[in-house]
Design a protein around this motif. Structure first.
Motif, PDB file in Angstrom:
ATOM      1  N   ASN A  75      26.628 -52.657  55.166  1.00  0.00           N
ATOM      2  CA  ASN A  75      25.572 -51.750  55.617  1.00  0.00           C
ATOM      3  C   ASN A  75      25.956 -50.319  55.230  1.00  0.00           C
ATOM      4  OD1 ASN A  75      23.981 -49.954  57.183  1.00  0.00           O
ATOM      5  ND2 ASN A  75      23.587 -51.556  58.671  1.00  0.00           N
ATOM      6  N   PRO A  76      25.155 -49.649  54.388  1.00  0.00           N
ATOM      7  CA  PRO A  76      25.534 -48.307  53.929  1.00  0.00           C
ATOM      8  C   PRO A  76      25.649 -47.283  55.049  1.00  0.00           C
ATOM      9  CG  PRO A  76      23.264 -48.809  53.324  1.00  0.00           C
ATOM     10  CD  PRO A  76      23.871 -50.090  53.818  1.00  0.00           C
ATOM     11  N   ILE A  77      24.913 -47.481  56.130  1.00  0.00           N
ATOM     12  CA  ILE A  77      25.000 -46.566  57.267  1.00  0.00           C
ATOM     13  C   ILE A  77      26.373 -46.665  57.910  1.00  0.00           C
ATOM     14  CG2 ILE A  77      24.102 -46.025  59.556  1.00  0.00           C
ATOM     15  CD1 ILE A  77      22.302 -45.129  57.249  1.00  0.00           C
ATOM     16  N   LEU A  78      26.885 -47.890  58.069  1.00  0.00           N
ATOM     17  CA  LEU A  78      28.205 -48.060  58.672  1.00  0.00           C
ATOM     18  C   LEU A  78      29.311 -47.591  57.742  1.00  0.00           C
ATOM     19  CD1 LEU A  78      27.869 -51.483  60.534  1.00  0.00           C
ATOM     20  CD2 LEU A  78      27.386 -49.168  61.335  1.00  0.00           C
ATOM     21  N   THR A  79      29.118 -47.785  56.444  1.00  0.00           N
ATOM     22  CA  THR A  79      30.091 -47.269  55.476  1.00  0.00           C
ATOM     23  C   THR A  79      30.163 -45.745  55.560  1.00  0.00           C
ATOM     24  OG1 THR A  79      29.614 -49.106  53.976  1.00  0.00           O
ATOM     25  CG2 THR A  79      30.749 -47.207  53.042  1.00  0.00           C
ATOM     26  N   GLU A  80      29.001 -45.112  55.610  1.00  0.00           N
ATOM     27  CA  GLU A  80      28.956 -43.653  55.726  1.00  0.00           C
ATOM     28  C   GLU A  80      29.553 -43.198  57.052  1.00  0.00           C
ATOM     29  OE1 GLU A  80      25.695 -39.972  55.624  1.00  0.00           O
ATOM     30  OE2 GLU A  80      25.041 -42.028  55.235  1.00  0.00           O
ATOM     31  N   THR A  81      29.298 -43.974  58.113  1.00  0.00           N
ATOM     32  CA  THR A  81      29.860 -43.658  59.423  1.00  0.00           C
ATOM     33  C   THR A  81      31.379 -43.654  59.373  1.00  0.00           C
ATOM     34  OG1 THR A  81      27.942 -44.551  60.621  1.00  0.00           O
ATOM     35  CG2 THR A  81      30.036 -44.412  61.825  1.00  0.00           C
ATOM     36  N   SER A 290      10.639 -43.567  56.538  1.00  0.00           N
ATOM     37  CA  SER A 290      11.755 -44.211  57.223  1.00  0.00           C
ATOM     38  C   SER A 290      12.201 -43.411  58.443  1.00  0.00           C
ATOM     39  CB  SER A 290      12.936 -44.376  56.253  1.00  0.00           C
ATOM     40  OG  SER A 290      14.007 -45.052  56.872  1.00  0.00           O
ATOM     41  N   VAL A 291      12.723 -44.135  59.434  1.00  0.00           N
ATOM     42  CA  VAL A 291      13.331 -43.522  60.611  1.00  0.00           C
ATOM     43  C   VAL A 291      14.786 -43.221  60.262  1.00  0.00           C
ATOM     44  CG1 VAL A 291      13.926 -43.798  63.037  1.00  0.00           C
ATOM     45  CG2 VAL A 291      11.806 -44.804  62.147  1.00  0.00           C
ATOM     46  N   LYS A 292      15.153 -41.955  60.243  1.00  0.00           N
ATOM     47  CA  LYS A 292      16.469 -41.538  59.757  1.00  0.00           C
ATOM     48  C   LYS A 292      17.545 -41.736  60.817  1.00  0.00           C
ATOM     49  CE  LYS A 292      18.935 -37.651  57.670  1.00  0.00           C
ATOM     50  NZ  LYS A 292      19.337 -38.416  56.472  1.00  0.00           N
ATOM     51  N   TYR A 293      18.641 -42.370  60.396  1.00  0.00           N
ATOM     52  CA  TYR A 293      19.831 -42.480  61.241  1.00  0.00           C
ATOM     53  C   TYR A 293      20.736 -41.300  60.915  1.00  0.00           C
ATOM     54  CZ  TYR A 293      23.813 -44.643  63.628  1.00  0.00           C
ATOM     55  OH  TYR A 293      24.852 -44.896  64.479  1.00  0.00           O
ATOM     56  N   ILE A 326      20.698 -39.634  70.779  1.00  0.00           N
ATOM     57  CA  ILE A 326      20.269 -38.763  69.688  1.00  0.00           C
ATOM     58  C   ILE A 326      18.905 -39.255  69.201  1.00  0.00           C
ATOM     59  CG2 ILE A 326      20.781 -37.985  67.345  1.00  0.00           C
ATOM     60  CD1 ILE A 326      23.779 -38.461  68.128  1.00  0.00           C
ATOM     61  N   HIS A 327      17.910 -38.395  69.284  1.00  0.00           N
ATOM     62  CA  HIS A 327      16.550 -38.784  68.896  1.00  0.00           C
ATOM     63  C   HIS A 327      16.436 -38.783  67.376  1.00  0.00           C
ATOM     64  CE1 HIS A 327      12.358 -39.382  70.279  1.00  0.00           C
ATOM     65  NE2 HIS A 327      12.104 -39.046  69.034  1.00  0.00           N
ATOM     66  N   PRO A 328      16.018 -39.905  66.782  1.00  0.00           N
ATOM     67  CA  PRO A 328      15.914 -39.974  65.321  1.00  0.00           C
ATOM     68  C   PRO A 328      14.679 -39.233  64.810  1.00  0.00           C
ATOM     69  CG  PRO A 328      15.144 -42.013  66.277  1.00  0.00           C
ATOM     70  CD  PRO A 328      15.647 -41.171  67.420  1.00  0.00           C
ATOM     71  N   ARG A 329      14.718 -38.898  63.517  1.00  0.00           N
ATOM     72  CA  ARG A 329      13.582 -38.226  62.875  1.00  0.00           C
ATOM     73  C   ARG A 329      12.846 -39.197  61.972  1.00  0.00           C
ATOM     74  NH1 ARG A 329      14.724 -34.302  59.192  1.00  0.00           N
ATOM     75  NH2 ARG A 329      16.893 -34.983  58.926  1.00  0.00           N
ATOM     76  N   LEU A 330      11.527 -39.109  61.959  1.00  0.00           N
ATOM     77  CA  LEU A 330      10.709 -39.899  61.046  1.00  0.00           C
ATOM     78  C   LEU A 330      10.526 -39.106  59.754  1.00  0.00           C
ATOM     79  CD1 LEU A 330       9.077 -42.543  60.745  1.00  0.00           C
ATOM     80  CD2 LEU A 330       7.063 -41.231  61.458  1.00  0.00           C
TER      81      LEU A 330
END
Length: 335
Positions: A75-81, A290-293, A326-330
């Motif tokens: 998952n690229p989000i977890l890699t970036e995390t 997309s809903v941004k993480y 943390i409120h995500p942004r659309l």
């Protein structure tokens, strides 16, 4: 009874199970039934049991090492995390020890034990559902610094810093409703994260007096392109949604590919919103809304809170529980 004096033998005697059964249950073994595991974990919590490796680590000095537990690295989000956490920790003079659970409760339990036995000063983790919450609670109760990186709907008394997935899905569905859509589909899996998103989707429908049709929900086993590609066909051909929320960008991009191959115009005939705002979303043939993480905000706040917990360890009474949402942004594009 002192936490350090409790042994598995006491739990076995109190519950009536063998020491071997108790040991397997505490390790999260799939060989033990959920009912048996629940009884043993409840007894362990009542007695304030912690494994020997945990007890030893609680009296050791700082090692300037932080444990990170992630469910996967594909998952690229977890890699970036992981990358963001490592950079932040380096600036604070800490090293990182990374553990991957492959979304397995058993591997998660083992990761917790390994990190604590290595005497890390604290842990940042993405939990695997709720299977090891009793173990996590034991660590928290024994003043071990641990921060969850998810936790919007988790009922567990420990610190958490997380993107509010429910709020993100609520905003996604509301965006579609404001655009005039009433037949809004939802494609996701059965994991905790996707259930949070589905709850947001359902809440938006309810608040806007749109009846929920369970036929508009499609299920996937994974979160890749092929999952979206395979899921959208049965959904579109059977109930004809005009818009679809997908729990991952890659699911949405796969579904959009299926539509293009069949001449279904996006967004004129079918609109899409994904989750995470990966790089591919903005470069798709039809750029994906997309809903941004917000990885940077999550990692910054989580590491700051963990450092605070490490410093407060000698005075836990001054450290009230924190759950930072943390409120995500659309990110609105052309899909």
């Amino acid at each position: 009874m002192n936490a350090k004096s409790i042994r598995q033998k006491e739990i076995a005697e109190k519950t009536g199970f063998s020491i071997n059964t108790v040991s397997l249950a505490l390790k999260g073994s799939p060989r033990i039934s959920e009912e048996t595991r629940a009884v043993i974990m409840a007894c362990a919590e009542q007695l304030n049991y912690i494994p020997n490796v945990v007890a030893r680590s609680l009296v050791q000095k700082k090692t300037n090492t932080i444990g990170i537990i992630l469910t996967e690295l594909m998952n690229p989000i977890l890699t970036e995390t992981a990358q963001e956490i490592e950079q932040t920790l380096k600036q604070s003079g800490y090293n990182m020890m990374l553990m991957i659970t492959n979304s397995s409760p058993v591997q998660e339990a083992e990761a917790l034990d390994v990190l604590v036995s290595r005497r890390v000063d604290g842990i940042l983790m993405y939990p695997v559902y709720t299977a090891n919450f009793a173990k996590i609670k034991q660590l928290r109760d024994n003043k071990f610094p641990i921060i969850l990186l998810a936790g919007g709907d988790y009922d567990i008394p420990t610190d958490a810093v997380y993107v509010n997935r429910r709020a993100g899905a609520y905003e996604a569905a509301s965006h579609f409703i404001r655009a005039g859509h009433k037949r809004i589909g939802f494609i996701g899996g059965g994991n905790y994260s996707d259930r949070e998103k589905q709850n947001g989707y359902l809440a938006a429908l309810q608040d806007n007096h749109i009846p929920f049709d369970p036929e508009l929900v499609g299920r996937v086993q994974g979160d890749g392109y092929e999952d979206g590609y395979e899921a959208i066909g049965p959904l579109y051909e059977s109930v004809k949604p005009t818009a679809v929320i997908c729990t991952r960008d890659y699911i949405a991009l796969g579904a959009m590919r299926w539509c293009r191959e069949r001449g279904i115009r996006i967004p004129e005939q079918l609109s899409f919103i994904g989750f995470d705002d990966v790089a591919a979303a903005g470069f798709a043939e039809t750029p994906l809304t997309s809903v941004k993480y917000d990885v940077q905000t999550v990692t910054k706040k989580a590491t700051e809170l963990l450092m605070q917990r490490i410093e407060e360890r000698e005075n836990p009474a001054a450290a009230p529980l924190q759950k930072i949402s943390i409120h995500p942004r659309l990110i609105v594009r052309q899909s």
